[in-house]
Design a protein around this motif. Structure first.
Motif, PDB file in Angstrom:
ATOM      1  N   LYS A  39      89.145 -14.173  31.186  1.00 43.83           N
ATOM      2  CA  LYS A  39      90.235 -14.319  32.444  1.00 43.83           C
ATOM      3  C   LYS A  39      89.382 -13.733  33.747  1.00 43.83           C
ATOM      4  N   SER A  40      88.222 -14.238  33.763  1.00 45.34           N
ATOM      5  CA  SER A  40      87.399 -13.968  34.925  1.00 45.34           C
ATOM      6  C   SER A  40      87.316 -12.577  35.313  1.00 45.34           C
ATOM      7  N   ARG A  41      87.346 -11.644  34.613  1.00 47.05           N
ATOM      8  CA  ARG A  41      87.206 -10.222  34.995  1.00 47.05           C
ATOM      9  C   ARG A  41      85.709  -9.464  34.547  1.00 47.05           C
ATOM     10  N   VAL A  42      85.519  -8.526  35.270  1.00 51.58           N
ATOM     11  CA  VAL A  42      84.231  -7.965  35.029  1.00 51.58           C
ATOM     12  C   VAL A  42      84.659  -6.390  35.056  1.00 51.58           C
ATOM     13  N   VAL A  43      84.192  -5.417  34.064  1.00 49.99           N
ATOM     14  CA  VAL A  43      84.073  -4.133  34.074  1.00 49.99           C
ATOM     15  C   VAL A  43      83.400  -3.570  35.016  1.00 49.99           C
ATOM     16  N   LEU A  44      83.583  -2.579  36.029  1.00 52.37           N
ATOM     17  CA  LEU A  44      83.030  -2.047  36.923  1.00 52.37           C
ATOM     18  C   LEU A  44      82.240  -0.710  36.070  1.00 52.37           C
ATOM     19  N   PRO A  45      80.710  -0.519  36.066  1.00 49.89           N
ATOM     20  CA  PRO A  45      79.891   0.258  35.179  1.00 49.89           C
ATOM     21  C   PRO A  45      80.489   1.586  35.819  1.00 49.89           C
ATOM     22  N   SER A  46      80.609   2.679  35.081  1.00 49.60           N
ATOM     23  CA  SER A  46      81.178   4.034  35.631  1.00 49.60           C
ATOM     24  C   SER A  46      80.100   4.505  36.566  1.00 49.60           C
ATOM     25  N   LEU A  47      78.820   4.192  36.540  1.00 54.92           N
ATOM     26  CA  LEU A  47      77.961   4.562  37.625  1.00 54.92           C
ATOM     27  C   LEU A  47      78.544   4.503  39.050  1.00 54.92           C
ATOM     28  N   TYR A  48      79.260   3.379  39.270  1.00 54.22           N
ATOM     29  CA  TYR A  48      79.857   2.899  40.727  1.00 54.22           C
ATOM     30  C   TYR A  48      81.023   3.161  40.818  1.00 54.22           C
ATOM     31  N   ARG A  49      81.913   3.557  40.085  1.00 53.60           N
ATOM     32  CA  ARG A  49      83.179   3.697  39.846  1.00 53.60           C
ATOM     33  C   ARG A  49      83.810   4.523  41.193  1.00 53.60           C
ATOM     34  N   HIS A  95      91.749  -0.381  33.814  1.00 53.50           N
ATOM     35  CA  HIS A  95      90.659  -0.434  32.858  1.00 53.50           C
ATOM     36  C   HIS A  95      89.276  -0.695  33.560  1.00 53.50           C
ATOM     37  N   ASN A  96      89.393  -0.393  35.116  1.00 51.51           N
ATOM     38  CA  ASN A  96      88.258  -0.568  35.926  1.00 51.51           C
ATOM     39  C   ASN A  96      87.470  -1.944  36.238  1.00 51.51           C
ATOM     40  N   ARG A  97      88.401  -3.058  35.805  1.00 44.80           N
ATOM     41  CA  ARG A  97      88.021  -4.365  35.894  1.00 44.80           C
ATOM     42  C   ARG A  97      88.408  -4.863  37.312  1.00 44.80           C
TER      43      ARG A  97
END
Length: 144
Positions: free
Chosen positions: A13-23, A85-87
């Motif tokens: 669905k063209s989504r990517v999860v932001l890594p926890s390091l950056y959130r 979901h941090n996407r």
């Protein structure tokens, strides 16, 4: 501060999860995506994006180059909600312009992130690392 790099996969669905390091650096659950230099997508926290936009808006409207920079930068900017979901959803407009496939590399560049097509990033990284010492000396000078 953003640093390091992470390999990620874009979902169907063209989504990517932001890594926890950056959130934590994205307040208010939003980020700004824009067309970056060298065929990448830049990802900014709101405060940093606003500073960059102010700087660009100070350019002279009577200059053709200034109008083109404003049009390209701001016309290719998207305010994106970070979901529960941090996407983040990647706008097709941007992903098509930089030819991002399913596998991407997220790179921290101090005040923002860059998102690259994975294969292109590996190629650019190899070129940059080969010129690293020479570029550092040319830009920073010799310090003894």
């Amino acid at each position: 501060m953003f640093y390091g790099q992470r390999e990620l996969v874009i979902d169907d669905k063209s989504r990517v999860v932001l890594p926890s390091l950056y959130r934590d650096q994205f307040t208010g659950g939003k980020c700004f995506l824009t067309l970056g230099m060298d065929s990448c997508i830049q990802i900014y926290p709101k405060e940093v994006f606003e500073e960059k936009a102010k700087e660009i808006m100070q350019l002279n409207d009577f200059s053709r180059e200034a109008r083109e920079i404003k049009r390209t930068y701001l016309g290719n900017t998207f305010e994106i909600q970070i979901d529960s979901h941090n996407r983040i959803l990647l706008p097709k407009t941007l992903s098509n312009k930089v030819s991002i496939d399913q596998k991407v590399m997220i790179v921290g560049v101090y005040d923002h992130l860059e998102m690259w097509d994975y294969s292109l990033y590996l190629q650019k990284e190899k070129e940059a690392e080969a010129a690293y010492e020479q570029n550092a000396q040319a830009l920073l000078g010799k310090k003894e």
